[in-house]
Design a protein around this motif. Structure first.
Motif, PDB file in Angstrom:
ATOM      1  N   THR A 181     -36.488 -23.117  14.226  1.00 46.09           N
ATOM      2  CA  THR A 181     -35.589 -21.967  14.309  1.00 46.09           C
ATOM      3  C   THR A 181     -36.037 -20.871  13.348  1.00 46.09           C
ATOM      4  O   THR A 181     -36.072 -19.700  13.690  1.00 46.09           O
ATOM      5  CB  THR A 181     -34.144 -22.397  13.971  1.00 46.09           C
ATOM      6  N   LYS A 182     -36.433 -21.295  12.156  1.00 47.60           N
ATOM      7  CA  LYS A 182     -36.868 -20.296  11.160  1.00 47.60           C
ATOM      8  C   LYS A 182     -38.172 -19.613  11.613  1.00 47.60           C
ATOM      9  O   LYS A 182     -38.315 -18.390  11.566  1.00 47.60           O
ATOM     10  CB  LYS A 182     -37.081 -20.962   9.795  1.00 47.60           C
ATOM     11  N   THR A 183     -39.100 -20.440  12.101  1.00 45.57           N
ATOM     12  CA  THR A 183     -40.358 -19.873  12.603  1.00 45.57           C
ATOM     13  C   THR A 183     -40.096 -18.828  13.685  1.00 45.57           C
ATOM     14  O   THR A 183     -40.668 -17.748  13.697  1.00 45.57           O
ATOM     15  CB  THR A 183     -41.251 -20.997  13.197  1.00 45.57           C
ATOM     16  N   ILE A 184     -39.166 -19.202  14.596  1.00 43.31           N
ATOM     17  CA  ILE A 184     -38.857 -18.291  15.704  1.00 43.31           C
ATOM     18  C   ILE A 184     -38.238 -17.012  15.176  1.00 43.31           C
ATOM     19  O   ILE A 184     -38.584 -15.905  15.613  1.00 43.31           O
ATOM     20  CB  ILE A 184     -37.914 -18.983  16.718  1.00 43.31           C
ATOM     21  N   ARG A 185     -37.331 -17.155  14.210  1.00 39.64           N
ATOM     22  CA  ARG A 185     -36.674 -15.954  13.677  1.00 39.64           C
ATOM     23  C   ARG A 185     -37.727 -15.034  13.047  1.00 39.64           C
ATOM     24  O   ARG A 185     -37.761 -13.832  13.299  1.00 39.64           O
ATOM     25  CB  ARG A 185     -35.611 -16.349  12.659  1.00 39.64           C
ATOM     26  N   ASP A 186     -38.626 -15.644  12.240  1.00 36.98           N
ATOM     27  CA  ASP A 186     -39.679 -14.833  11.598  1.00 36.98           C
ATOM     28  C   ASP A 186     -40.564 -14.152  12.641  1.00 36.98           C
ATOM     29  O   ASP A 186     -40.892 -12.961  12.549  1.00 36.98           O
ATOM     30  CB  ASP A 186     -40.561 -15.712  10.704  1.00 36.98           C
ATOM     31  N   LEU A 187     -40.908 -14.941  13.642  1.00 42.23           N
ATOM     32  CA  LEU A 187     -41.794 -14.412  14.693  1.00 42.23           C
ATOM     33  C   LEU A 187     -41.117 -13.251  15.414  1.00 42.23           C
ATOM     34  O   LEU A 187     -41.730 -12.216  15.676  1.00 42.23           O
ATOM     35  CB  LEU A 187     -42.161 -15.525  15.671  1.00 42.23           C
ATOM     36  N   ASN A 188     -39.802 -13.437  15.709  1.00 37.35           N
ATOM     37  CA  ASN A 188     -39.073 -12.362  16.374  1.00 37.35           C
ATOM     38  C   ASN A 188     -39.107 -11.073  15.561  1.00 37.35           C
ATOM     39  O   ASN A 188     -39.354  -9.990  16.093  1.00 37.35           O
ATOM     40  CB  ASN A 188     -37.616 -12.771  16.622  1.00 37.35           C
ATOM     41  N   GLU A 223     -41.287 -10.216  13.304  1.00 37.82           N
ATOM     42  CA  GLU A 223     -42.664  -9.690  13.293  1.00 37.82           C
ATOM     43  C   GLU A 223     -42.980  -8.955  14.591  1.00 37.82           C
ATOM     44  O   GLU A 223     -43.534  -7.860  14.610  1.00 37.82           O
ATOM     45  CB  GLU A 223     -43.619 -10.876  13.083  1.00 37.82           C
ATOM     46  N   MET A 224     -42.545  -9.601  15.717  1.00 42.44           N
ATOM     47  CA  MET A 224     -42.857  -8.991  17.018  1.00 42.44           C
ATOM     48  C   MET A 224     -42.100  -7.687  17.222  1.00 42.44           C
ATOM     49  O   MET A 224     -42.639  -6.736  17.788  1.00 42.44           O
ATOM     50  CB  MET A 224     -42.540  -9.982  18.133  1.00 42.44           C
ATOM     51  N   ASP A 225     -40.841  -7.668  16.749  1.00 44.99           N
ATOM     52  CA  ASP A 225     -40.074  -6.415  16.897  1.00 44.99           C
ATOM     53  C   ASP A 225     -40.796  -5.270  16.201  1.00 44.99           C
ATOM     54  O   ASP A 225     -40.918  -4.167  16.742  1.00 44.99           O
ATOM     55  CB  ASP A 225     -38.671  -6.582  16.313  1.00 44.99           C
ATOM     56  N   ARG A 226     -41.299  -5.565  14.983  1.00 43.45           N
ATOM     57  CA  ARG A 226     -41.997  -4.509  14.242  1.00 43.45           C
ATOM     58  C   ARG A 226     -43.295  -4.120  14.957  1.00 43.45           C
ATOM     59  O   ARG A 226     -43.622  -2.943  15.111  1.00 43.45           O
ATOM     60  CB  ARG A 226     -42.289  -4.983  12.816  1.00 43.45           C
ATOM     61  N   ALA A 227     -44.010  -5.150  15.438  1.00 45.29           N
ATOM     62  CA  ALA A 227     -45.293  -4.859  16.111  1.00 45.29           C
ATOM     63  C   ALA A 227     -45.061  -4.017  17.385  1.00 45.29           C
ATOM     64  O   ALA A 227     -45.790  -3.067  17.662  1.00 45.29           O
ATOM     65  CB  ALA A 227     -45.995  -6.163  16.467  1.00 45.29           C
ATOM     66  N   LEU A 228     -44.002  -4.385  18.126  1.00 49.20           N
ATOM     67  CA  LEU A 228     -43.711  -3.636  19.373  1.00 49.20           C
ATOM     68  C   LEU A 228     -43.353  -2.199  19.064  1.00 49.20           C
ATOM     69  O   LEU A 228     -43.825  -1.266  19.722  1.00 49.20           O
ATOM     70  CB  LEU A 228     -42.541  -4.294  20.117  1.00 49.20           C
ATOM     71  N   ALA A 229     -42.497  -2.039  18.024  1.00 44.87           N
ATOM     72  CA  ALA A 229     -42.072  -0.693  17.687  1.00 44.87           C
ATOM     73  C   ALA A 229     -43.266   0.154  17.270  1.00 44.87           C
ATOM     74  O   ALA A 229     -43.324   1.354  17.529  1.00 44.87           O
ATOM     75  CB  ALA A 229     -41.031  -0.727  16.571  1.00 44.87           C
ATOM     76  N   ASP A 271     -38.796 -15.703  26.885  1.00 45.46           N
ATOM     77  CA  ASP A 271     -38.068 -14.743  27.724  1.00 45.46           C
ATOM     78  C   ASP A 271     -37.742 -13.469  26.957  1.00 45.46           C
ATOM     79  O   ASP A 271     -37.926 -12.360  27.450  1.00 45.46           O
ATOM     80  CB  ASP A 271     -36.762 -15.373  28.236  1.00 45.46           C
ATOM     81  N   ARG A 272     -37.250 -13.662  25.721  1.00 43.22           N
ATOM     82  CA  ARG A 272     -36.858 -12.498  24.932  1.00 43.22           C
ATOM     83  C   ARG A 272     -38.075 -11.609  24.656  1.00 43.22           C
ATOM     84  O   ARG A 272     -38.019 -10.385  24.808  1.00 43.22           O
ATOM     85  CB  ARG A 272     -36.259 -12.976  23.604  1.00 43.22           C
ATOM     86  N   THR A 273     -39.198 -12.271  24.304  1.00 38.39           N
ATOM     87  CA  THR A 273     -40.402 -11.493  23.987  1.00 38.39           C
ATOM     88  C   THR A 273     -40.903 -10.746  25.228  1.00 38.39           C
ATOM     89  O   THR A 273     -41.267  -9.567  25.173  1.00 38.39           O
ATOM     90  CB  THR A 273     -41.505 -12.438  23.467  1.00 38.39           C
ATOM     91  N   THR A 274     -40.894 -11.458  26.359  1.00 39.06           N
ATOM     92  CA  THR A 274     -41.357 -10.826  27.594  1.00 39.06           C
ATOM     93  C   THR A 274     -40.490  -9.612  27.917  1.00 39.06           C
ATOM     94  O   THR A 274     -40.980  -8.527  28.250  1.00 39.06           O
ATOM     95  CB  THR A 274     -41.302 -11.828  28.769  1.00 39.06           C
ATOM     96  N   ARG A 275     -39.176  -9.759  27.811  1.00 39.70           N
ATOM     97  CA  ARG A 275     -38.263  -8.662  28.117  1.00 39.70           C
ATOM     98  C   ARG A 275     -38.492  -7.492  27.156  1.00 39.70           C
ATOM     99  O   ARG A 275     -38.598  -6.339  27.587  1.00 39.70           O
ATOM    100  CB  ARG A 275     -36.818  -9.137  28.043  1.00 39.70           C
ATOM    101  N   ALA A 276     -38.622  -7.845  25.854  1.00 39.65           N
ATOM    102  CA  ALA A 276     -38.820  -6.791  24.855  1.00 39.65           C
ATOM    103  C   ALA A 276     -40.107  -6.025  25.152  1.00 39.65           C
ATOM    104  O   ALA A 276     -40.167  -4.792  25.077  1.00 39.65           O
ATOM    105  CB  ALA A 276     -38.865  -7.382  23.456  1.00 39.65           C
ATOM    106  N   PHE A 277     -41.149  -6.805  25.519  1.00 37.96           N
ATOM    107  CA  PHE A 277     -42.431  -6.174  25.841  1.00 37.96           C
ATOM    108  C   PHE A 277     -42.278  -5.240  27.044  1.00 37.96           C
ATOM    109  O   PHE A 277     -42.727  -4.098  27.030  1.00 37.96           O
ATOM    110  CB  PHE A 277     -43.471  -7.261  26.145  1.00 37.96           C
ATOM    111  N   GLU A 278     -41.599  -5.724  28.096  1.00 34.67           N
ATOM    112  CA  GLU A 278     -41.456  -4.909  29.308  1.00 34.67           C
ATOM    113  C   GLU A 278     -40.611  -3.668  29.045  1.00 34.67           C
ATOM    114  O   GLU A 278     -40.915  -2.579  29.546  1.00 34.67           O
ATOM    115  CB  GLU A 278     -40.877  -5.745  30.453  1.00 34.67           C
ATOM    116  N   ASP A 279     -39.562  -3.848  28.239  1.00 38.72           N
ATOM    117  CA  ASP A 279     -38.731  -2.681  27.900  1.00 38.72           C
ATOM    118  C   ASP A 279     -39.556  -1.613  27.198  1.00 38.72           C
ATOM    119  O   ASP A 279     -39.487  -0.430  27.512  1.00 38.72           O
ATOM    120  CB  ASP A 279     -37.583  -3.084  26.971  1.00 38.72           C
ATOM    121  N   ARG A 280     -40.359  -2.104  26.246  1.00 37.99           N
ATOM    122  CA  ARG A 280     -41.156  -1.158  25.456  1.00 37.99           C
ATOM    123  C   ARG A 280     -42.177  -0.445  26.369  1.00 37.99           C
ATOM    124  O   ARG A 280     -42.348   0.770  26.307  1.00 37.99           O
ATOM    125  CB  ARG A 280     -41.879  -1.916  24.337  1.00 37.99           C
ATOM    126  N   ALA A 281     -42.797  -1.234  27.245  1.00 37.58           N
ATOM    127  CA  ALA A 281     -43.788  -0.643  28.156  1.00 37.58           C
ATOM    128  C   ALA A 281     -43.119   0.405  29.052  1.00 37.58           C
ATOM    129  O   ALA A 281     -43.625   1.509  29.246  1.00 37.58           O
ATOM    130  CB  ALA A 281     -44.444  -1.727  29.001  1.00 37.58           C
TER     131      ALA A 281
END
Ligand code: DAH
Length: 335
Positions: free
Chosen positions: A8-15, A17-23, A72-82
């Motif tokens: 859970t912690k790994t996922i939270r950290d990854l989320n 990190e990914m939010d920042r990278a996407l932005a 799923d969340r990452t895929t959606r976030a990626f598609e939204d950003r795109a």
């Protein structure tokens, strides 16, 4: 249970990190780099799925659910950003390429026909409706077509009336459109019913009524049984069409080597005091018919030659023939 907490912690950290990278990914190349890094076959999310194998069996389904959610969340976030980036790019493009409808347009002036062309076409159309064809001939003529065939022998004083510019000893710039009669009759058996518009040249000094370059329309009708009465009728129809009702027409005797009898035609506007000469005309001389191989015992014909400038001057009240060639837009634009 410790496994799940760590995951859970790994996922939270990854989320995070990914939010920042996407932005931070602001163009298609950066987005693609993100996709490869996190969602690719060897990406960070796939790597996490590989750890499922080592997870305790009682935690497996929960860990699987967490990881599916992550993917799923990452895929959606990626598609939204795109999608967002695409929309922004489109917006920017539209803005850049937008047209300001309130700006004044670029006007491209459209010209129009010269008054001489207008008059020529109007006269052509009147005679075409009466059944005449339009024929043309060369502006550089031989002495034969310009003189001999028209019954003007070399030593005849009438040659002086058509004195013109010679190109060689035997070729010249035509001083009238009458030679076109000869060309047409030579190549066509009777009946012949034509008008021939065209440019003519004479050695005339330029003044208000003379120009070394001018235009004529020739008419020729050859058939069995034609007489001067037919000529008169055709001219009356023409005068009424071109000038309107109320014009009077007068024939008087004249001389042309290629017609017998020859006439001059004058017209008078309603209420006008003066008669104006508009053309020379006549019955085609039998010698001309013989020259082109017609039988003057069988067919007769009539012809006339009309100055186009003169017709335009009469119609529009122009008093100087030089205005036609002066290229003064103040004049040209009135038509
Ligand atoms: N060709 C003559 C000229 O230019 C005009 C003319 C007179 C033409 C009588 C004709 C005609 O066809 O019959 O002066």
């Amino acid at each position: 249970m410790g496994n799940l907490t760590a995951l859970t912690k790994t996922i939270r950290d990854l989320n995070g990190e990914m939010d920042r990278a996407l932005a931070a990914a602001g163009d298609p190349a950066a987005l693609e780099a993100f996709r490869v890094e996190y969602l690719g076959r060897k990406g960070r999310v796939s790597e996490l799925f590989k750890t499922l194998g080592g997870t305790a069996s009682e935690d497996k389904s929960e860990a699987g659910r967490l990881l599916n959610d992550l993917r799923d969340r990452t895929t959606r976030a990626f598609e939204d950003r795109a999608g967002g980036l695409q929309a922004a790019a489109l917006e920017e493009k539209l803005l850049r390429e937008s047209v300001d409808m309130t700006l004044p347009g670029i006007s491209r002036p459209v010209g129009h026909l010269h008054p001489l062309t207008l008059v020529q076409r109007e006269i052509e159309s009147i005679f075409q409706r009466m059944g005449f064809d339009v024929a043309t001939g060369p502006e550089i003529e031989t002495e034969y077509y310009n003189f001999e065939a028209l019954n003007i022998p070399a030593d005849h004083p009438a040659r002086a009336d058509w004195d013109t510019f010679y190109i060689t000893d035997t070729t010249l710039l035509r001083p009238h459109t009458s030679p076109v009669q000869v060309h047409v009759m030579e190549s066509t058996p009777p009946p012949v019913r034509i008008i021939c518009p065209g440019r003519c040249y004479r050695r005339d000094a330029q003044d208000a009524t003379h120009s070394p370059v001018f235009h004529q329309i020739e008419l020729l009708w050859v058939e069995e049984g034609l007489s001067l009465a037919n000529l008169k009728h055709v001219l009356e129809l023409f005068t009424r069409e071109y000038f309107g009702e109320g014009y009077e027409m007068r024939f008087s005797g004249d001389f042309f080597p290629f017609t017998e009898p020859s006439v001059q035609v004058h017209i008078k506007a309603p209420g006008a005091a003066r008669w104006l000469e508009i053309m020379g005309a006549g019955m085609v001389d039998p010698a001309v018919l013989t020259n082109v191989g017609y039988d003057p015992e069988r067919v007769t014909g009539f012809a006339f030659g009309l100055g186009i400038e003169r017709m335009a001057m009469l119609k529009y009240g122009i008093d100087d023939i030089r205005t036609f060639l002066a290229n003064d837009l103040r004049f040209i634009r009135q038509f």
